[in-house]
Design an enzyme around this catalytic site. Structure first.
Site, PDB file in Angstrom:
ATOM      1  N   LEU A  33     -44.841  61.548 -29.496  1.00  0.00           N
ATOM      2  CA  LEU A  33     -44.869  63.015 -29.542  1.00  0.00           C
ATOM      3  C   LEU A  33     -45.252  63.794 -28.121  1.00  0.00           C
ATOM      4  O   LEU A  33     -45.872  63.177 -27.430  1.00  0.00           O
ATOM      5  CB  LEU A  33     -46.133  63.281 -30.288  1.00  0.00           C
ATOM      6  CG  LEU A  33     -46.109  62.578 -32.069  1.00  0.00           C
ATOM      7  CD1 LEU A  33     -47.325  62.602 -32.748  1.00  0.00           C
ATOM      8  CD2 LEU A  33     -44.736  62.962 -32.824  1.00  0.00           C
ATOM      9  N   HIS A  34     -44.840  64.917 -28.361  1.00  0.00           N
ATOM     10  CA  HIS A  34     -45.014  66.020 -27.317  1.00  0.00           C
ATOM     11  C   HIS A  34     -45.243  67.297 -27.686  1.00  0.00           C
ATOM     12  O   HIS A  34     -45.388  67.292 -29.021  1.00  0.00           O
ATOM     13  CB  HIS A  34     -43.804  65.908 -26.194  1.00  0.00           C
ATOM     14  CG  HIS A  34     -42.559  66.245 -27.089  1.00  0.00           C
ATOM     15  ND1 HIS A  34     -42.095  67.342 -27.620  1.00  0.00           N
ATOM     16  CD2 HIS A  34     -41.594  65.370 -27.331  1.00  0.00           C
ATOM     17  CE1 HIS A  34     -41.086  67.379 -28.130  1.00  0.00           C
ATOM     18  NE2 HIS A  34     -40.492  66.252 -28.145  1.00  0.00           N
ATOM     19  N   HIS A  37     -43.425  68.611 -30.652  1.00  0.00           N
ATOM     20  CA  HIS A  37     -43.771  68.243 -32.007  1.00  0.00           C
ATOM     21  C   HIS A  37     -45.214  68.816 -32.565  1.00  0.00           C
ATOM     22  O   HIS A  37     -45.576  69.071 -33.621  1.00  0.00           O
ATOM     23  CB  HIS A  37     -44.106  66.544 -31.981  1.00  0.00           C
ATOM     24  CG  HIS A  37     -43.018  65.872 -31.807  1.00  0.00           C
ATOM     25  ND1 HIS A  37     -42.824  65.109 -30.416  1.00  0.00           N
ATOM     26  CD2 HIS A  37     -41.895  65.590 -32.503  1.00  0.00           C
ATOM     27  CE1 HIS A  37     -41.585  64.555 -30.556  1.00  0.00           C
ATOM     28  NE2 HIS A  37     -41.057  64.704 -31.571  1.00  0.00           N
ATOM     29  N   GLN A  74     -29.599  56.183 -37.865  1.00  0.00           N
ATOM     30  CA  GLN A  74     -29.180  57.288 -37.209  1.00  0.00           C
ATOM     31  C   GLN A  74     -28.826  57.087 -35.645  1.00  0.00           C
ATOM     32  O   GLN A  74     -28.421  57.804 -35.056  1.00  0.00           O
ATOM     33  CB  GLN A  74     -30.115  58.531 -37.274  1.00  0.00           C
ATOM     34  CG  GLN A  74     -31.449  58.482 -36.621  1.00  0.00           C
ATOM     35  CD  GLN A  74     -32.243  59.642 -36.630  1.00  0.00           C
ATOM     36  OE1 GLN A  74     -32.795  59.578 -37.734  1.00  0.00           O
ATOM     37  NE2 GLN A  74     -32.428  60.526 -35.911  1.00  0.00           N
ATOM     38  N   SER A 198     -38.459  66.676 -24.903  1.00  0.00           N
ATOM     39  CA  SER A 198     -38.012  65.677 -25.992  1.00  0.00           C
ATOM     40  C   SER A 198     -38.314  64.434 -25.511  1.00  0.00           C
ATOM     41  O   SER A 198     -38.876  64.369 -24.319  1.00  0.00           O
ATOM     42  CB  SER A 198     -36.287  65.776 -25.395  1.00  0.00           C
ATOM     43  OG  SER A 198     -35.798  64.562 -26.013  1.00  0.00           O
ATOM     44  N   SER A 199     -38.718  63.742 -26.467  1.00  0.00           N
ATOM     45  CA  SER A 199     -39.205  62.310 -26.183  1.00  0.00           C
ATOM     46  C   SER A 199     -38.243  61.429 -25.011  1.00  0.00           C
ATOM     47  O   SER A 199     -38.625  60.556 -24.233  1.00  0.00           O
ATOM     48  CB  SER A 199     -39.126  61.348 -27.550  1.00  0.00           C
ATOM     49  OG  SER A 199     -40.052  62.137 -28.181  1.00  0.00           O
ATOM     50  N   ARG A 200     -37.001  61.764 -25.204  1.00  0.00           N
ATOM     51  CA  ARG A 200     -36.039  61.248 -24.401  1.00  0.00           C
ATOM     52  C   ARG A 200     -35.994  61.606 -22.815  1.00  0.00           C
ATOM     53  O   ARG A 200     -35.791  60.923 -21.914  1.00  0.00           O
ATOM     54  CB  ARG A 200     -34.625  61.426 -24.745  1.00  0.00           C
ATOM     55  CG  ARG A 200     -34.272  60.489 -26.114  1.00  0.00           C
ATOM     56  CD  ARG A 200     -32.759  60.587 -26.575  1.00  0.00           C
ATOM     57  NE  ARG A 200     -32.357  59.490 -27.374  1.00  0.00           N
ATOM     58  CZ  ARG A 200     -32.062  60.031 -28.901  1.00  0.00           C
ATOM     59  NH1 ARG A 200     -32.331  61.127 -29.182  1.00  0.00           N
ATOM     60  NH2 ARG A 200     -31.864  58.961 -29.550  1.00  0.00           N
TER      61      ARG A 200
HETATM   62  O1  PAF Z   1     -35.623  64.976 -35.368  1.00  0.00           O
HETATM   63  C1  PAF Z   1     -36.121  63.590 -35.523  1.00  0.00           C
HETATM   64  O2  PAF Z   1     -37.103  63.434 -35.064  1.00  0.00           O
HETATM   65  C2  PAF Z   1     -35.211  62.756 -36.521  1.00  0.00           C
HETATM   66  O3  PAF Z   1     -33.818  62.903 -36.421  1.00  0.00           O
HETATM   67  C3  PAF Z   1     -35.958  62.748 -37.895  1.00  0.00           C
HETATM   68  C4  PAF Z   1     -35.528  64.362 -38.654  1.00  0.00           C
HETATM   69  C5  PAF Z   1     -37.521  62.635 -37.933  1.00  0.00           C
HETATM   70  C6  PAF Z   1     -35.105  61.969 -38.846  1.00  0.00           C
HETATM   71  O4  PAF Z   1     -35.489  60.590 -38.357  1.00  0.00           O
END
Ligand code: PAF
Length: 294
Positions: A33-34, A37, A74, A198-200
């Site tokens: 988290l950042h 979030h 995903q 972004s976490s990335r």
């Molecule tokens: O945005 C995200 O972090 C993800 O795509 C989500 C919405 C939690 C679904 O895995």
């Protein structure tokens, strides 16, 4: 803050909260988290109460649930699922300090027990841009979000606008499947130099991090052209490409002007448009967008 690792634990906690008159607010995340979030968590708290028209002191209270689940469906086979950053302890501490009531931390086999094969296809909005570059990505997102909605059954759920196409996919799916909740989209939080949180971003080396704000700069250039009356989509896209090329060492995946409902090129500029982009810096893929009102 309670921790739930099973669907039954979430359902029991939600039933109990509802029995005490709570409004259920939900923020699905993949963790690490950042501030972005955390701003969604603050958003859901406000939205949950305002949606009920609850005046302060009316006695209505909210019950905030955050999920952390790095959703394998995903991620494509060559994507970063296994190295996606994780730090459960730190995430827990951050959520505690935001007064989150329940943290849902399912394992993969809780969300996808053996034999689970159903997937949700959100249709046309999931095809362009991210959908074209990441086959199956939005099916995975729509499927896990629908499952999470069914498990939590929130009144309000919040998603970040940095993932603009994801917001559109979830909005479409929620409407098409008659899921009874209110969606709220939180603004993108940025670092001091414009880079979208972004976490990335944690993958970036110091050199890469120095290059990363170019994506936002390119989108700003597109935004500026549009607000100055330029209406030629190809020309605006070329301009954004030029900004990235000048930085050097950054590979463009796409830089596009789109209609924020369809994610196709806008038919005209009489409605809001979106400039959206994805770039690769080293092994890291970053996305961002700016909404441009009519
Ligand atoms: O945005 C995200 O972090 C993800 O795509 C989500 C919405 C939690 C679904 O895995």
């Amino acid at each position: 803050m309670k921790i739930a690792r099973t669907i039954e634990e979430v359902r029991a906690a939600v039933a109990n909260a509802r029995a005490h008159g709570a409004v259920i607010g939900f923020v699905p995340t993949m963790g690490f988290l950042h501030e972005g979030h955390l701003s969604l968590v603050r958003n859901v708290a406000t939205a949950a109460l305002s949606g009920r028209g609850a005046a302060e002191g009316s006695g209505t209270h909210m019950f905030i649930i955050v999920s952390i689940f790095v959703n394998p469906t995903q991620f494509g086979p060559t994507e970063d699922f296994s190295r996606y950053p994780r730090d459960e302890e730190r995430d827990r501490a951050l959520l505690e300090s935001e007064n989150v009531d329940l943290l849902f931390l399912p394992e993969v086999d809780v969300m996808y027990p053996p034999g689970a094969t159903t997937r949700i296809d959100a249709g046309a909005v999931a095809r362009p841009l991210e959908g074209a570059r990441r086959p199956g990505h939005f099916e995975g997102v729509a499927t896990v979000v629908a499952k999470l909605f069914n498990i939590v059954q929130p009144d309000v759920a919040v998603f970040g606008r940095k993932d603009a196409q994801q917001c559109a996919v979830i909005e479409r799916m929620t409407r098409d499947l008659d899921i009874p909740l209110r969606l709220v989209f939180g603004e993108t939080m940025r670092e001091h130099d414009g880079l979208a949180m972004s976490s990335r971003n944690s993958y970036l080396s110091a050199d890469e991090r120095a290059k990363a704000p170019v994506l936002h700069r390119a989108l700003r250039a597109g935004e500026e052209a549009i607000t100055h009356g330029i209406r030629e989509v190809a020309g605006i896209e070329k301009l954004m490409h030029r900004v990235v090329a000048e930085e050097g060492g950054v590979e463009v995946d796409y830089l596009a002007v789109v209609d924020p409902l369809t994610f196709e090129a806008p038919r005209d500029f009489d409605r809001e448009v979106l400039v959206a982009g994805a770039v690769k810096i080293g092994r890291t893929r970053l996305i961002d967008n700016i909404r441009i009102p009519r």
